[in-house]
Design a protein around this motif. Structure first.
Motif: not given
Length: 779
Positions: A325-337
């Motif tokens: 789900l994180m990848q589907s939202k384009g989140i590869t850097n946890y700083a943006t979570l």
């Protein structure tokens, strides 16, 4: 031009190998385009240093430190990572890259910067223009102390092309990375802006703190007695990595051990639903030390595994689900979570609660913050800060203690009871070695990309450090199996399986499932898959595994369909494409076998969007078109199929054999036989090719006698090959020679099972022969 921040010579320093710019000036063009993008991104002028003169380079006889003192005094360092950059003997590596790292040790900001969002980013912003060798990646990560996360400017195709992405690509869709040059330039500019704004904010806060010194309150003074919150030293690389997991575990223990910390009505409402479902997010590293990055995933993984050991009352969403789900939202850097995004992910996972935390450094201690948040209301049920010392050896005892406290909180009436005294310790699942765990995490990344050779190498490195790392051994068994090395897979499977009683429930089930795959029947494998779904029913890979067993092993197509459909349903719910094209293809095959051609066609249209022109998909589309009599469309798919597989270095004989299979699956047996004959003519003394044609002629009743002649030739070359013996036995059965058929088929089965290679179709042949012989006796 001066830097945007006083005391620095440049805003950006570009480091590269001159040989990467000689041929087409790629680096120069990149910098020109970046400058243009920066002008549109910043109100101020941003200074960029690029040395374009290969003759105006520093020599080893010069005073490198003095010569670079001004040039390297920059805010952001951008290395252009090519196939030649990570070379310890090169100028760029020694006198720019390593020199900048050394300078940051005494720099006010350090190597890492806290952003305005509260997250952390490195001042080293890599630009990658080639896929790198594993040794180069390892060298980069060793020097920086963090995982390589680069801005990709790589143009890569299935045929092996690996070159820098160009500004005016005339065929960008051919790029496997699906990246566009202008988009990547924009991302670089935005990343630069985020880092510089973070540095400006930090600088202004320092000035403000100097101007506004206040006497601390009594409460603050008391807190300071507990822990001295000092500004971290940016250059230190802590060796006791797993301490992070210790304190994260302490946090969760403190949160979950006592129900009274929750509002009573919230807790009771969640429990009234039955199982309480929990999603654990990666813990964000905010220490300014990238050495701890690996434990962002490490803490998450360990907590998930621990909490999964109570499937009767607790439903824990697994790492795969969260990351997909994180990848589907384009989140590869946890700083943006952010908490908001984490809440959305938790909603998609149907989790009642999600755990959101961070890792911070406070003087010579670690501080780990965690929040337990209600997914529906976004209410922070409890926020806890835990401080502790660096005692790595205590991590696994504390993990076991956490397990008990979590159980006390989450399980209903069973909370008051002691756990069974024969429960084996959880510690055997993980490792005492941070280095082994690091290789394991890297191996998982390769495994998820289906890069099995790399995954095998990394898992083996983890096990070389700690041979008792059971989870790594289990993943290694799967990697060997996926790569076609079944024998090695068996060995590692058995190593784990023998210790299964010492494992938590989830890992034990995966060990049982692995054993069933290698040594038992599909029915046993399905049983363990079902038990895994009792722990977490939102795992598409498990539904896929069940569907695959029904389709490929048991030929129960009607039972396969709902399993594959459930897997795709979960991906759709996550707004994410499936992890692999086979999620579509296998369901399509099941539809085809049951005559659901309309559903099959609609499914392939969806697959085209996610996996355009994949050879598996093209082959399946050709079969469907041939079955429906649309030869024009079929020929178009077949032509694309041939072109694609040739780009993947398939041999002519393999291509021809697959064309034969396409026509056979479509019911066009004359063409299928023609291509099988052609494949054999390309390798006339290959017994496998002989057997493939022989089985087709026998099984499809094309020419049983010719098939028997061929399989006899194959058996002359390999007398005890159980595949060839099955073909001959099935031929004897077709000829009505049931007793001889039974003898050969039984021999084939016995040899096969000695190799523990179950095959349901072969079993059906044997049972048919037994039934025929029994019928003759009764008559």
């Amino acid at each position: 031009m001066a830097s945007l921040i006083p005391g620095y010579e440049y805003d950006i320093f570009i480091s590269y190998r001159q040989k990467d710019n000689k041929h087409d000036g790629w680096v120069t063009k990149f910098v020109d385009n970046l400058k243009g993008e920066l002008e549109a991104t910043f109100k101020e002028d941003v200074s960029v240093y690029l040395d374009e003169n290969p003759h105006d380079r520093l020599q080893e006889t010069h005073n490198v430190d003095k010569s670079l003192e001004g040039k390297l005094k920059c805010l952001i360092f951008i290395p252009v990572l090519s196939q030649t950059y990570c070379d310890p003997n090169s100028y760029a590596w020694q006198y720019e890259f390593l020199a900048f790292l050394k300078m940051t040790e005494n720099d006010h900001f350090g190597k890492d910067v806290k952003l305005r969002s509260g997250n952390v980013a490195s001042r080293i912003l890599p630009i990658r223009i080639h896929d790198l060798e594993p040794e180069d990646v390892k060298l980069f990560e060793k020097e920086t102390g963090s995982i390589l996360r680069a801005m990709d400017f790589v143009f890569k195709t299935a045929s092996g092309v690996n070159r820098p992405l160009k500004a005016n690509e005339d065929h960008p869709n051919d790029n496997l990375n699906k990246t566009f040059y202008s988009d990547q330039i924009n991302k670089v500019a935005l990343a630069i802006k985020e880092i510089i704004l973070g540095m400006k904010t930090e600088q202004s806060q320092v000035v403000k703190e100097k101007d506004q010194v206040r006497e601390p309150s009594k409460e603050v003074r008391e807190d300071e007695k507990k822990i001295d919150l000092e500004k971290p030293v940016k250059s230190s690389k802590w060796k006791l990595l797993s301490t992070v997991a210790v304190f994260a575990i302490l946090i969760i223990a403190a949160i979950l051990a006592y129900p009274k910390i929750f509002k009573k009505d919230t807790l009771e409402n969640l429990r009234a639903k039955g199982k309480i479902s929990v999603a654990v997010m990666p813990f964000q590293n905010m220490t300014n030390d990238t050495t701890w990055n690996v434990w962002q995933d490490g803490i998450q993984d360990m907590l998930i595994t621990t909490l999964s050991d109570n499937p009767e009352d607790i439903s824990i969403r697994q790492t795969e689900s969260v990351k997909s789900l994180m990848q589907s939202k384009g989140i590869t850097n946890y700083a943006t979570l952010t908490p908001s995004i984490a809440g959305t992910i938790s909603q998609k996972l149907n989790a009642d609660i999600f755990i959101y935390g961070s890792i911070q450094r406070a003087g010579n201690k670690l501080r780990v913050n965690a929040k337990l948040i209600d997914t529906e209301t976004e209410e922070v049920l409890k926020s806890v800060e835990i401080d502790g010392s660096n005692k790595e050896e205590s991590i696994f005892d504390i993990t076991d203690s956490l397990r008990k406290k979590v159980t006390d909180f989450l399980i209903l009436s069973k909370l008051k009871k002691e756990l069974s005294p024969d429960f084996q310790p959880f510690t055997s699942t993980y490792t005492n070695s941070p280095e082994a765990y690091r290789y394991f995490m890297y191996g998982n990344i390769a495994f998820e990309k289906y890069d099995m050779p790399t995954a095998i190498k990394l898992f083996l490195q983890a096990l070389a450090i700690d041979s008792n790392f059971n989870f790594a051994a289990l993943r290694l068994a799967s990697a060997y199996s996926n790569s076609g090395n079944r024998e090695e897979g068996k060995k590692w499977c058995l190593k784990v399986y023998r210790k299964r009683e010492q494992m938590p429930m989830q890992l034990k089930l995966w060990a049982n499932r692995s054993y069933a795959m290698f040594f038992e029947t599909p029915y046993e494998e399905i049983k363990y898959f079902r038990q895994l779904l009792e722990i977490d029913d939102q795992l598409p890979m498990v539904y896929y595994g069940i569907g695959r067993d029904y389709l490929e092993e048991l030929f129960q197509y009607d039972k396969a369909i709902p399993e594959f459909e459930k897997a795709l349903e979960i991906y759709n719910k996550w707004d994410s494409k499936p992890s692999w094209v086979l999620d579509y293809i296998q369901l399509g095959r099941a539809y085809h076998k049951t005559g659901k051609y309309k559903k099959e066609k609609d499914l392939y249209k969806k697959a085209e969007r996610d996996f355009p022109d994949h050879f598996f998909l093209l082959g399946s589309q050709a079969i469907l078109s041939l079955t429906e009599g649309d030869t024009v469309a079929a020929n178009r798919y077949i032509e694309k199929f041939i072109t694609t597989v040739r780009e993947n270095s398939w041999s002519d004989q393999d291509i021809t054999t697959n064309l034969a299979w396409i026509y056979s699956e479509s019911g066009i047996m004359d063409k299928a036989e023609k291509y099988y004959q052609q494949a054999l003519s390309l390798e006339p003394i290959n017994p496998t090719r002989m057997n493939i044609l022989a089985y087709f002629l026998i099984d499809k009743d094309r020419n049983v006698n010719e098939g028997m002649d061929l399989v006899d030739k194959a058996l002359n070359l390999s007398p005890d090959n159980y595949e060839y013996l099955d073909t001959k036995g099935w031929g004897l059965f077709k000829q009505g020679k049931f007793k001889e058929a039974l003898e050969i088929l039984q021999k084939s089965w016995d040899l096969r099972m000695k190799d523990t290679n179950y095959n349901h179709e072969v079993l059906l042949h044997l049972e048919a022969a037994k039934k025929a012989v029994a019928g003759q006796k009764n008559n």
